[in-house]
Write a protein that holds these residues in place. Structure first.
Motif, PDB file in Angstrom:
ATOM      1  N   SER A 161      20.851 -46.047 -32.750  1.00 32.22           N
ATOM      2  CA  SER A 161      21.520 -46.658 -33.903  1.00 32.22           C
ATOM      3  C   SER A 161      21.762 -45.631 -35.007  1.00 32.22           C
ATOM      4  O   SER A 161      22.586 -45.839 -35.882  1.00 32.22           O
ATOM      5  N   LEU A 162      21.026 -44.504 -34.944  1.00 28.01           N
ATOM      6  CA  LEU A 162      21.262 -43.440 -35.922  1.00 28.01           C
ATOM      7  C   LEU A 162      22.450 -42.580 -35.530  1.00 28.01           C
ATOM      8  O   LEU A 162      22.853 -41.686 -36.273  1.00 28.01           O
ATOM      9  N   GLY A 163      22.978 -42.800 -34.321  1.00 34.95           N
ATOM     10  CA  GLY A 163      24.132 -42.036 -33.873  1.00 34.95           C
ATOM     11  C   GLY A 163      23.772 -40.891 -32.940  1.00 34.95           C
ATOM     12  O   GLY A 163      24.624 -40.087 -32.567  1.00 34.95           O
ATOM     13  N   LEU A 164      22.494 -40.800 -32.550  1.00 37.68           N
ATOM     14  CA  LEU A 164      22.111 -39.774 -31.582  1.00 37.68           C
ATOM     15  C   LEU A 164      22.490 -40.240 -30.184  1.00 37.68           C
ATOM     16  O   LEU A 164      22.333 -41.423 -29.854  1.00 37.68           O
ATOM     17  N   GLY A 165      22.973 -39.327 -29.348  1.00 34.56           N
ATOM     18  CA  GLY A 165      23.355 -39.678 -27.984  1.00 34.56           C
ATOM     19  C   GLY A 165      22.140 -39.991 -27.122  1.00 34.56           C
ATOM     20  O   GLY A 165      20.998 -39.803 -27.547  1.00 34.56           O
ATOM     21  N   TYR A 166      22.420 -40.435 -25.893  1.00 36.35           N
ATOM     22  CA  TYR A 166      21.326 -40.820 -24.992  1.00 36.35           C
ATOM     23  C   TYR A 166      20.421 -39.623 -24.694  1.00 36.35           C
ATOM     24  O   TYR A 166      19.200 -39.713 -24.789  1.00 36.35           O
ATOM     25  N   GLY A 167      21.030 -38.500 -24.378  1.00 38.43           N
ATOM     26  CA  GLY A 167      20.249 -37.312 -24.022  1.00 38.43           C
ATOM     27  C   GLY A 167      19.376 -36.845 -25.175  1.00 38.43           C
ATOM     28  O   GLY A 167      18.175 -36.615 -25.013  1.00 38.43           O
ATOM     29  N   LYS A 168      19.986 -36.728 -26.342  1.00 45.05           N
ATOM     30  CA  LYS A 168      19.236 -36.290 -27.525  1.00 45.05           C
ATOM     31  C   LYS A 168      18.110 -37.261 -27.847  1.00 45.05           C
ATOM     32  O   LYS A 168      16.999 -36.856 -28.186  1.00 45.05           O
ATOM     33  N   SER A 169      18.408 -38.554 -27.740  1.00 44.48           N
ATOM     34  CA  SER A 169      17.402 -39.564 -28.044  1.00 44.48           C
ATOM     35  C   SER A 169      16.229 -39.456 -27.087  1.00 44.48           C
ATOM     36  O   SER A 169      15.065 -39.562 -27.474  1.00 44.48           O
ATOM     37  N   MET A 170      16.567 -39.235 -25.807  1.00 47.83           N
ATOM     38  CA  MET A 170      15.511 -39.069 -24.812  1.00 47.83           C
ATOM     39  C   MET A 170      14.652 -37.852 -25.165  1.00 47.83           C
ATOM     40  O   MET A 170      13.435 -37.908 -25.199  1.00 47.83           O
ATOM     41  N   GLN A 171      15.363 -36.764 -25.439  1.00 47.24           N
ATOM     42  CA  GLN A 171      14.681 -35.496 -25.664  1.00 47.24           C
ATOM     43  C   GLN A 171      13.809 -35.522 -26.918  1.00 47.24           C
ATOM     44  O   GLN A 171      12.681 -35.036 -26.911  1.00 47.24           O
ATOM     45  N   LYS A 172      14.324 -36.100 -27.990  1.00 45.79           N
ATOM     46  CA  LYS A 172      13.613 -36.009 -29.266  1.00 45.79           C
ATOM     47  C   LYS A 172      12.668 -37.171 -29.512  1.00 45.79           C
ATOM     48  O   LYS A 172      11.672 -37.035 -30.223  1.00 45.79           O
ATOM     49  N   VAL A 173      12.994 -38.319 -28.959  1.00 52.36           N
ATOM     50  CA  VAL A 173      12.233 -39.516 -29.319  1.00 52.36           C
ATOM     51  C   VAL A 173      11.416 -40.072 -28.152  1.00 52.36           C
ATOM     52  O   VAL A 173      10.204 -40.272 -28.261  1.00 52.36           O
ATOM     53  N   VAL A 174      12.076 -40.282 -27.010  1.00 51.63           N
ATOM     54  CA  VAL A 174      11.389 -40.994 -25.930  1.00 51.63           C
ATOM     55  C   VAL A 174      10.444 -40.083 -25.148  1.00 51.63           C
ATOM     56  O   VAL A 174       9.261 -40.398 -24.957  1.00 51.63           O
ATOM     57  N   ILE A 175      10.956 -38.928 -24.714  1.00 49.85           N
ATOM     58  CA  ILE A 175      10.141 -38.078 -23.842  1.00 49.85           C
ATOM     59  C   ILE A 175       8.857 -37.583 -24.523  1.00 49.85           C
ATOM     60  O   ILE A 175       7.787 -37.609 -23.906  1.00 49.85           O
ATOM     61  N   PRO A 176       8.915 -37.138 -25.783  1.00 51.08           N
ATOM     62  CA  PRO A 176       7.650 -36.714 -26.394  1.00 51.08           C
ATOM     63  C   PRO A 176       6.589 -37.817 -26.383  1.00 51.08           C
ATOM     64  O   PRO A 176       5.415 -37.548 -26.138  1.00 51.08           O
ATOM     65  N   GLN A 177       7.017 -39.036 -26.597  1.00 51.58           N
ATOM     66  CA  GLN A 177       6.047 -40.134 -26.578  1.00 51.58           C
ATOM     67  C   GLN A 177       5.603 -40.449 -25.155  1.00 51.58           C
ATOM     68  O   GLN A 177       4.441 -40.744 -24.893  1.00 51.58           O
ATOM     69  N   ALA A 178       6.565 -40.375 -24.226  1.00 56.83           N
ATOM     70  CA  ALA A 178       6.241 -40.652 -22.829  1.00 56.83           C
ATOM     71  C   ALA A 178       5.252 -39.614 -22.314  1.00 56.83           C
ATOM     72  O   ALA A 178       4.277 -39.946 -21.634  1.00 56.83           O
ATOM     73  N   PHE A 179       5.473 -38.358 -22.685  1.00 57.35           N
ATOM     74  CA  PHE A 179       4.601 -37.293 -22.198  1.00 57.35           C
ATOM     75  C   PHE A 179       3.166 -37.490 -22.648  1.00 57.35           C
ATOM     76  O   PHE A 179       2.223 -37.234 -21.921  1.00 57.35           O
ATOM     77  N   LYS A 180       3.051 -37.956 -23.858  1.00 58.17           N
ATOM     78  CA  LYS A 180       1.721 -38.201 -24.383  1.00 58.17           C
ATOM     79  C   LYS A 180       0.997 -39.227 -23.508  1.00 58.17           C
ATOM     80  O   LYS A 180      -0.161 -39.055 -23.170  1.00 58.17           O
TER      81      LYS A 180
END
Ligand SMILES: Nc1ncnc2c1ncn2[C@@H]1O[C@H](COP(=O)(O)OP(=O)(O)OP(=O)(O)O)[C@@H](O)[C@H]1O
Ligand SMILES: [Mg+2]
Lengths: 488, 244
Positions: free
Chosen positions: A396-415
């Protein structure tokens, strides 16, 4: 001697494996065995020779060096005839499989010349006349001959002449025959009392007894088959001719008898005197093994992470084809034994591709694909465990799927994935011990080599177990530290 | 009414066989504050999420800030930069500090460098009264503070439109006021806003227009004093009698 069964013939592998293999071609960077075939002269050439791992006094390791009757004969002939050898100690069945797969040029492994084998291999002139003998525990005063075996259990090596002989008289004397794979484990079971006697090749028994394996022979030897050096039928004819020529010269000049005497008449006691001596003697080989275990695990796990991320993302993709690919990959490698793939990659794949594959490549392929399947599931689970609101907020902030995955989802998933990944890393490290079956020189393999020569099975395994334990503890601590450091 | 900022015509949305929106027509002018009310399941959130295409639109047309959202060729990420959204459950990024939450979009979308973005973040935090929390983790904040940070984050790309989906529903009662205060200041600043809310008193106070939705259609709409004071439809009367 040893297996009268034929080795697996990869030629019979089915089509689907071929398809799969082609898919993996990109991953394969194997150094082919130096296969010199059908040439006239052997001079200056290097041949790859497969052998057993645990067949003292024919082949065994002493202070890390492969030695024994087979090795001495082979080396003497090679020197005499002016060729070089590169020996791979793979284990008996594995060596034969490697020969069929053209991974090696020849096999010398205390192998009996049988009619069955002659159909597939060309044998040299016999270089050793063997025979079966029975041995019991040193302190056993009850068993003095076959008559005393009534109602008892004896052990013999799977597929060996000892087994054939024991079975042929088992009915007459009323005893049971249990088959085991290695000399050292057979002797252990006699010492521990789970069997009263062992039927084995007399040179092997004689050597073991000289090393203090705690047994004694109680019967005369039964004359048996003769051992020969083997190449694939119709191939490597020059090598075979050179072997025969060298053997004849050795017998004529007395070299041959010297070698036999060295190992059979008065073998030097290789067995360490006490536990600490054993630790000290076996330490260098075990450290090499540990190093190989760590390297193969690290390399495989790095590849597994890449595969796992890729297929983990495929698995959650909205694209049905990608999901299908990921599901197939995961199901294949989770649903089949690791060992099967080790054999497949080391023996099957070279046959299909027509190029040799190094044991490292085969080992890394096996471990990384297996771990990759588990990592893919961990990645999928980790990503799906992240609140979908996180991705929505980022999108919703305008970040694409890849960027969102990279910056938001994956860091949390990795944890969330970290504990499972550490767990998988440890499983992979332990699973790497299975690669000993294709002759990969990892830690447990080195342990086997050591007890095959000195028959101190329990103590050697204890040392190996201790090293695994320490290595895994250290790895866990390191991983947890990294986790705390980077995943606060 | 001057410029039309949001234009929704004959919007249909279904999840499988479940028709949730059944033909919505709605025009919202620049600077207008519209509150959407209605019973649970009537499709309020779905309507809001169609405006920035968090939901795929089944049929109809949605034009936001001049972009045709339903056009498959439209760069939806570009559209979303013009539309800020605030969620019921905040959805702050727990692995980033408060300031980093706000800086993410400006930095990643290369609108500002880190220094500029941080300065902007601090400015926005000041606006919602949380400047001193810039380097705190979201987990250390109260619900009301989290929602104020979420509002600041939504404002980071300087959107012309703000969407709020029950921004105060997940808050303890004593924290509702501080968030409503921030929203009210935004409304007063001339921002175009669509708010789904259960706070009828707030809707009456802040809204230029109230839209009552029921069963996937706009049942009735009007100025707050008309809709709350003199509802025309039986469904509206029924709903209001339950919530007021
Ligand atoms: N992702 C989805 N998949 C399937 N059905 C959905 C989905 N999202 C919403 N729905 C359905 O759409 C209908 C409307 O949901 P929506 O969330 O828009 O209602 P609402 O008016 O916001 O309700 P509330 O006041 O409870 O938030 C509901 O029946 C809901 O079950
Ligand atoms: Mg809702």
């Amino acid at each position: 001697m040893e297996n009268t069964k034929t080795a697996p013939r990869p030629r019979l592998l089915t089509r689907w494996i071929a398809a799969l293999a082609i898919g993996m071609l990109a991953l394969v960077a194997g150094a082919p065995a130096s296969l010199a075939q059908g040439s006239d002269s052997v001079e200056g050439k290097t041949f790859v020779i497969g052998t057993d791992t645990t067949f003292a006094p024919f082949e065994f390791r002493q202070d890390g060096e492969l030695t024994g009757i087979d090795m001495d004969i082979l080396n003497t002939i090679a020197e005499e005839e002016g060729f070089k050898v590169e020996v791979r100690s793979l284990g008996f069945s594995a060596a034969l499989a490697a020969l069929s797969a053209n991974q090696v040029d020849g096999v010398i492994a205390g192998m009996s010349i049988t009619d069955e084998r002659k159909k597939i291999y060309d044998f040299s002139e016999p270089y050793f006349e063997s025979g079966v003998q029975m041995a019991v525990a040193k302190n056993n005063e009850d068993i003095k001959g076959y008559e005393d075996l009534k109602g008892k259990t004896v052990v013999a090596k799977t597929g060996s002449e000892g087994e054939t002989y024991a079975k042929s008289i088992a009915g007459k004397y009323g005893f049971q025959v249990k088959s085991l794979d290695q000399s050292a484990t057979m002797y252990e079971s006699v010492k521990s009392g789970s069997a009263v006697a062992v039927f084995d090749d007399y040179p092997v028994l004689a050597y073991g007894i000289a090393q203090g394996n705690g047994l004694k022979t109680v019967t005369d030897k039964v004359p048996g088959g003769s051992y020969g050096f083997a190449v694939n039928k119709g191939e490597n004819t020059a090598l075979l001719a050179a072997f025969n020529d060298g053997l004849a010269k050795m017998k004529a000049n007395g070299e041959y008898q010297k070698i036999l005497d060295k190992y059979l008449a008065d073998p030097a006691a290789a067995a360490p005197s006490n536990f600490f001596d054993l630790v000290a003697k076996s330490f260098p080989a075990l450290m090499t093994g540990l190093w190989h275990t760590l390297v193969v695990t690290a390399a495989s796990f790095a590849i597994a992470m890449v595969l796992g991320l890729l297929f983990g993302f495929f698995k959650i993709s909205s694209n049905i084809v990608l999901r299908g690919i990921a599901t197939t990959f995961i199901n294949i490698f989770r649903g089949t034994p690791l060992l099967l793939w080790a054999f497949m990659f080391y023996f099957g794949l070279p046959q299909l591709l027509g190029v040799g594959i190094s044991v490292w490549t085969a080992g890394i392929l096996t471990l990384s694909l297996n771990a990759g399947a588990y990592v893919a599931e961990i990645v999928r689970g980790g990503i799906q465990s992240v609140d979908p609101g996180q991705l929505e907020a980022s999108r919703s902030l305008g970040l694409g799927y890849g960027k969102s995955m990279q910056k938001v989802v994956i860091p949390q998933a990795f944890k969330m994935m970290t504990p499972s990944l550490i767990n998988q890393l440890i499983i992979s490290l332990k699973d790497s011990s299975l690669l000993l079956a294709i002759g990969f020189t990892e830690l447990l393999y080195q342990g086997q080599q050591i007890y095959a020569a000195n028959f101190r099975v329990t103590e050697t395994l204890l040392i190996v177990g201790f090293i695994y334990f320490i290595a895994i503890m250290a790895l866990t601590k390191l991983a947890n530290y990294a986790d705390k450091r980077f995943n606060k | 009414m001057s410029n039309v900022k949001i234009q929704v015509s004959d919007l249909h949305k279904s999840f499988g066989s479940n028709n949730v929106l059944k033909g919505i027509d709605l025009d919202i002018a620049e600077g207008e504050v519209v509150c959407v009310i209605g019973p649970s399941g009537s499709g309020k959130s779905t309507l809001l999420r169609c405006l920035n295409k968090l939901e795929d639109i089944t049929s109809g047309k949605v034009v936001v800030d001049g972009f045709d959202v339903t056009d498959p060729k439209v760069d939806i990420n570009e559209v979303r930069r013009h539309v800020g959204m605030v969620f019921q459950h905040f959805n702050l990024f727990p692995h980033m500090s408060v300031a980093e939450n706000i800086m993410l979009a400006p930095v990643e979308l290369k609108k500002m460098n880190r220094t500029e973005a941080r300065a902007k973040a601090l400015e926005l935090l000041e606006r919602v009264g949380l400047k001193e929390k810039a380097d705190a983790r979201p987990s250390s904040l109260s619900g009301g503070q989290k929602q104020r940070v979420a509002i600041a984050r939504a404002l980071a790309m300087a959107p012309g439109i703000m969407l709020f989906d029950e921004a105060t529903s997940a808050l303890d009662p004593e924290m509702v006021g501080e968030v409503l205060q921030v929203i009210k200041e935004l409304a007063d600043s001339g921002m175009t806003m669509v708010l789904v809310t259960h706070e009828m008193g707030f809707a009456r106070e802040v809204a230029d227009r109230v839209v009552f939705m029921a069963d996937g259609v706009v049942c009735e709409q009007g100025k707050p004093e008309d809709l709350f004071g003199n509802p025309q439809q039986a469904r509206t009367q029924d709903f209001l009698s339950k919530v007021l």
